[in-house]
Structures are given as C-alpha cells and as structure tokens.
Design a protein around this motif. Structure first.
Motif, PDB file in Angstrom:
ATOM      1  N   VAL A 103     -25.423-112.134-111.836  1.00  0.00           N
ATOM      2  CA  VAL A 103     -25.522-110.829-111.203  1.00  0.00           C
ATOM      3  C   VAL A 103     -24.374-110.731-110.207  1.00  0.00           C
ATOM      4  N   VAL A 104     -23.615-109.649-110.294  1.00  0.00           N
ATOM      5  CA  VAL A 104     -22.520-109.397-109.361  1.00  0.00           C
ATOM      6  C   VAL A 104     -22.902-108.163-108.552  1.00  0.00           C
ATOM      7  N   VAL A 105     -22.906-108.302-107.232  1.00  0.00           N
ATOM      8  CA  VAL A 105     -23.300-107.213-106.341  1.00  0.00           C
ATOM      9  C   VAL A 105     -22.061-106.685-105.635  1.00  0.00           C
ATOM     10  N   SER A 106     -21.931-105.366-105.577  1.00  0.00           N
ATOM     11  CA  SER A 106     -20.837-104.711-104.871  1.00  0.00           C
ATOM     12  C   SER A 106     -21.364-104.212-103.531  1.00  0.00           C
ATOM     13  N   ASP A 153     -27.320 -98.886 -97.635  1.00  0.00           N
ATOM     14  CA  ASP A 153     -28.616 -99.497 -97.944  1.00  0.00           C
ATOM     15  C   ASP A 153     -28.940 -99.413 -99.436  1.00  0.00           C
ATOM     16  N   THR A 154     -27.921 -99.202-100.268  1.00  0.00           N
ATOM     17  CA  THR A 154     -28.121 -99.193-101.714  1.00  0.00           C
ATOM     18  C   THR A 154     -27.547-100.470-102.322  1.00  0.00           C
ATOM     19  N   TYR A 155     -28.051-100.817-103.491  1.00  0.00           N
ATOM     20  CA  TYR A 155     -27.555-101.982-104.222  1.00  0.00           C
ATOM     21  C   TYR A 155     -26.794-101.509-105.440  1.00  0.00           C
ATOM     22  N   HIS A 156     -25.561-101.962-105.567  1.00  0.00           N
ATOM     23  CA  HIS A 156     -24.751-101.714-106.746  1.00  0.00           C
ATOM     24  C   HIS A 156     -24.554-103.078-107.404  1.00  0.00           C
TER      25      HIS A 156
END
Length: 60
Positions: A41-44, A49-52
C-alpha cells in the motif's frame, strides 16, 4: 471487488482491525497481506484528513 466469507477462527491467513482503528492501522494490515505477493500500500500525504492510497509493486 471485495467479498465476505464465513469467519473461521482457526484461519491464520486473515489479519484483523477493530472498527475503532484509524485508517492507517487498517491499511497497514492490508499491506502485510500484500507483502508476500510483492505488493504494498502506497499512501500519498496531502496534509489533510483524507487518505489517498494505491497498491503498487513493493519498493524494497
């Protein structure tokens, strides 16, 4: 698409997260399941307060 199966308490291939856990805890559990397949999982971080996130080839 996700699917739901009957719970088997003896099936150790599952990871779990509590419904109160933060999204990053859930994504980390998913990341652990992806690792044996060379994925992660790669998170930007956009400092909100959002997860991309996306699934990508493991970088290391």
């Amino acid at each position: 698409m996700m699917r739901t199966v009957a719970h088997d308490p003896d099936d150790e291939t599952f990871r779990h997260a509590d419904w109160k856990d933060a999204a990053d805890v859930v994504l980390e559990a998913v990341d652990q399941l992806l690792a044996p397949h060379g994925l992660e999982v790669v998170v930007s971080d956009d400092r909100s307060d959002t997860y991309h996130f996306k699934i990508d080839q493991r970088s290391s």
